[in-house]
Design a protein around this motif. Structure first.
Motif, PDB file in Angstrom:
ATOM      1  N   ARG A 310       0.825  -1.210   0.000  1.00 28.74           N
ATOM      2  CA  ARG A 310       0.000   0.000   0.000  1.00 28.74           C
ATOM      3  C   ARG A 310       0.859   1.261   0.000  1.00 28.74           C
ATOM      4  O   ARG A 310       0.543   2.260  -0.667  1.00 28.74           O
ATOM      5  CB  ARG A 310      -0.933  -0.014   1.204  1.00 28.74           C
ATOM      6  CG  ARG A 310      -2.078  -1.012   1.088  1.00 28.74           C
ATOM      7  CD  ARG A 310      -3.149  -0.727   2.149  1.00 28.74           C
ATOM      8  NE  ARG A 310      -2.610  -0.872   3.521  1.00 28.74           N
ATOM      9  CZ  ARG A 310      -2.615  -1.997   4.213  1.00 28.74           C
ATOM     10  NH1 ARG A 310      -3.143  -3.109   3.674  1.00 28.74           N
ATOM     11  NH2 ARG A 310      -2.124  -2.041   5.443  1.00 28.74           N
ATOM     12  N   ALA A 314       0.892   4.129  -2.717  1.00 29.68           N
ATOM     13  CA  ALA A 314       0.678   5.530  -2.352  1.00 29.68           C
ATOM     14  C   ALA A 314       1.786   6.413  -2.895  1.00 29.68           C
ATOM     15  O   ALA A 314       1.548   7.538  -3.375  1.00 29.68           O
ATOM     16  CB  ALA A 314       0.569   5.651  -0.829  1.00 29.68           C
ATOM     17  N   ARG A 315       3.059   5.908  -2.826  1.00 29.08           N
ATOM     18  CA  ARG A 315       4.166   6.678  -3.371  1.00 29.08           C
ATOM     19  C   ARG A 315       4.016   6.867  -4.891  1.00 29.08           C
ATOM     20  O   ARG A 315       4.259   7.957  -5.430  1.00 29.08           O
ATOM     21  CB  ARG A 315       5.485   5.985  -3.042  1.00 29.08           C
ATOM     22  CG  ARG A 315       5.946   6.185  -1.608  1.00 29.08           C
ATOM     23  CD  ARG A 315       7.407   5.760  -1.457  1.00 29.08           C
ATOM     24  NE  ARG A 315       7.568   4.319  -1.694  1.00 29.08           N
ATOM     25  CZ  ARG A 315       7.480   3.390  -0.773  1.00 29.08           C
ATOM     26  NH1 ARG A 315       7.178   3.739   0.496  1.00 29.08           N
ATOM     27  NH2 ARG A 315       7.680   2.123  -1.057  1.00 29.08           N
ATOM     28  N   SER A 317       1.207   6.881  -6.554  1.00 31.02           N
ATOM     29  CA  SER A 317       0.102   7.817  -6.767  1.00 31.02           C
ATOM     30  C   SER A 317       0.533   9.248  -6.471  1.00 31.02           C
ATOM     31  O   SER A 317       0.171  10.188  -7.186  1.00 31.02           O
ATOM     32  CB  SER A 317      -1.080   7.414  -5.886  1.00 31.02           C
ATOM     33  OG  SER A 317      -2.127   8.363  -6.009  1.00 31.02           O
ATOM     34  N   LEU A 318       1.387   9.418  -5.395  1.00 31.09           N
ATOM     35  CA  LEU A 318       1.872  10.754  -5.058  1.00 31.09           C
ATOM     36  C   LEU A 318       2.761  11.318  -6.164  1.00 31.09           C
ATOM     37  O   LEU A 318       2.650  12.492  -6.539  1.00 31.09           O
ATOM     38  CB  LEU A 318       2.635  10.696  -3.727  1.00 31.09           C
ATOM     39  CG  LEU A 318       3.254  12.027  -3.250  1.00 31.09           C
ATOM     40  CD1 LEU A 318       2.160  13.071  -3.053  1.00 31.09           C
ATOM     41  CD2 LEU A 318       4.070  11.810  -1.983  1.00 31.09           C
TER      42      LEU A 318
END
Length: 553
Positions: A310, A314-315, A317-318
């Protein structure tokens, strides 16, 4: 020896298939072709002859019958499709044919060519109906035992009697189909008179029972029966005249007699095989144990692994969001710079439009202020034009008085005129006129002076310049090819001059008179009549002066 070296052409060699009958399977089938499509079965009529010796081919081609046919060769065909033998009613009331040896009582004839002399439209319509009844839309499907749905459905070939279908491959159907030798072919057809497709042919056959036709159909010249289905295999074209499978030929395998018993392996080889088997089993057990340990570790650390996955998502997506935001910032900066540029351009255009409007208003004010002065200038210019016209008319009148042109006194030839009492011969004939050279030079000098003065006051440019010097006047040619860069001067007097130069000078003077007459709208009939052409020009100077000096505002 010569016959042994003769090669047999390829078209005369008998082609042979590559596949044996017991090796043919559906995986070798690549396409189907149908020839001589017939929607209705052919009705075979009964044989017209009696079953006697006349039916034998030997009696039909006997020497006696051939001689009789040669003697009656001039007889034409009966053009009838029915027998001409007489009919005799039977006991039950039905008609039957009489014997050949009995006398003919009544002939019954039915013609089948009743539309031979019909109109072209009728014959064309009947031929189109025949073609429409024979042409059809055709497709086929392949079926095998144990399969409810067809293994292949072809495309529809429209309006044909000899459909050629596209090639296909049955490999996607699986080995349960491609390893079979039996297949069922179903053909469906529909012509223009049918509303839906009709089941036409159903053929269940074995690929082992097919007869080889050839590698291709181009070299096959034998007639095919109706609704003949041709199978395209990998090694050529096959067809089937029967669906019974041919028996498989026995395989002739060589059998060797065993002379003595031979050992298969030694004790050492067997021990090595046993050791190898133990090693393999131990490796398999070790692999299974390692797999179980790895699965236990993964199950124990599953939450941590999920957290790591996850965090990685998230990284990613960031980073994607950061890149998109940077891109949008760059686009926003570009849009702002474009907006500022357009605003500056719009402000400069507005300032230019305001300056242009001020200039237009100032110009309109100046025009309004200058309009009275313009009217005064127009009146002054019109008065000046009137004064110029009056002055030109007075000058032209003075020229007419100074250089009067009058007809020569009799007995002078026609079209002979004098200028100031000096005569000039008509038609430029200076030899037979009998005039004095001095008188001719003085008359030409007066004419040249009159032409030059009139052209100068009326504003007409002459092509040839005039040098008025009384009886020694000359004319200049500056435009001819023979004149050179500085031009040449030709005399208008005969005394002491070369005659051809004098005559050319008189010709140039006549061309100036013609140019002046053309400018004043006077038509010249003969260019050689110098004074005759100059008289209407002199009279028209006074009348055309006003038109040439008029000013239009």
């Amino acid at each position: 020896m010569a016959e042994a070296n003769v090669e047999i052409p390829g078209s005369l060699r008998r082609e042979r298939p590559w596949l044996y009958p017991y090796n043919r399977r559906l995986r070798h089938l690549q396409g189907l072709t149908i020839r001589n499509l017939a929607l209705t079965p052919r009705q075979h009529a009964a044989h017209p002859l009696t079953l006697d010796d006349e039916v034998l081919p030997s009696t039909r081609q006997s020497p006696a019958k051939a001689l009789a046919q040669r003697e009656h060769r001039e007889l034409g065909h009966s053009r009838s499709s029915s027998d001409l033998r007489p009919l005799r009613p039977a006991a039950d009331g039905s008609p039957r044919k009489l014997d050949r040896d009995r006398p003919a009582a009544r002939l019954r004839r039915r013609s089948t060519l009743d539309w031979t002399d019909a109109p072209l439209q009728t014959r064309q319509r009947r031929l189109e109906n025949v073609l429409r009844s024979r042409m059809a839309d055709v497709f086929f499907s392949l079926h095998v035992d144990g399969e409810d749905a067809p293994v292949y459905i072809s495309e529809v070939v429209p309006q044909t009697m000899n459909p050629n279908f596209r090639s296909f491959d049955l490999s996607p159907a699986g080995p349960s189909v491609t390893r079979r030798a039996e297949v069922q072919v179903r053909v469906w057809a529909k012509n223009a008179d049918m509303r839906s497709y009709r089941f036409l042919i159903e053929m269940t056959l074995s690929l082992r029972a097919l007869q080889f036709v050839g590698k291709t159909l181009e070299g096959f010249r034998q007639p095919l029966p109706e609704n003949c289905i041709l199978f395209h295999l990998t090694d050529g074209v096959y067809t089937s005249f029967t669906d019974f499978p041919t028996p498989d030929p026995p395989l002739d395998l060589p059998v060797r007699a065993l002379s003595r018993v031979q050992p298969t392996a030694s004790y050492g080889a067997l021990m090595r095989l046993a050791t190898l088997d133990e090693c393999i089993q131990d490796a398999l057990a070790t692999r299974a144990r390692l797999e179980a340990q790895i699965n236990d570790l993964l199950a124990a650390h599953e939450p941590a692994l999920n957290t790591l996955s996850r965090a990685s998502a998230a990284r990613e997506s960031l980073s994607a969001t950061t890149a998109a935001a940077a891109l949008e910032r760059r686009r926003l900066d570009a849009a702002r710079s474009r907006r500022d540029e357009l605003r500056s351009r719009l402000a400069s255009r507005r300032s230019l439009i305001a300056a242009a409007r001020e200039s237009i208003s100032q110009t309109q004010n100046d025009l309004a202020a200058a309009r009275p002065a313009l009217d005064a200038q127009k009146q002054a210019v019109q008065g000046l034009a009137d004064e110029m016209h009056a002055q030109r008319r007075r000058i032209c009148a003075d020229l007419c008085d100074i250089f009067p042109i009058e007809p020569a006194p009799r007995p002078a030839p026609p079209l002979a005129f004098t200028i100031r009492g000096l005569r000039l011969p008509p038609h430029g004939d200076f030899t037979s006129a009998g005039l004095d050279d001095g008188e001719v030079g003085a008359a030409l000098g007066h004419a040249a002076q009159l032409v030059g003065a009139a052209a100068a006051y009326l504003g007409v440019a002459l092509p040839y310049g005039i040098l008025a010097r009384g009886s020694r006047s000359e004319i200049e040619d500056g435009i001819s090819a023979t004149a050179g860069a500085r031009g040449m001067v030709y005399p208008l007097y005969l005394k002491g001059a070369v005659r051809y130069k004098f005559e050319y000078g008189v010709f140039l003077l006549d061309k100036d008179v013609e140019m002046l007459a053309a400018a004043l709208g006077v038509k010249v009939l003969d260019v050689r009549q110098t004074l005759a052409n100059l008289l209407p020009v002199d009279q028209a100077c006074c009348f055309l002066a006003q038109e040439r000096t008029s000013i239009v505002f």
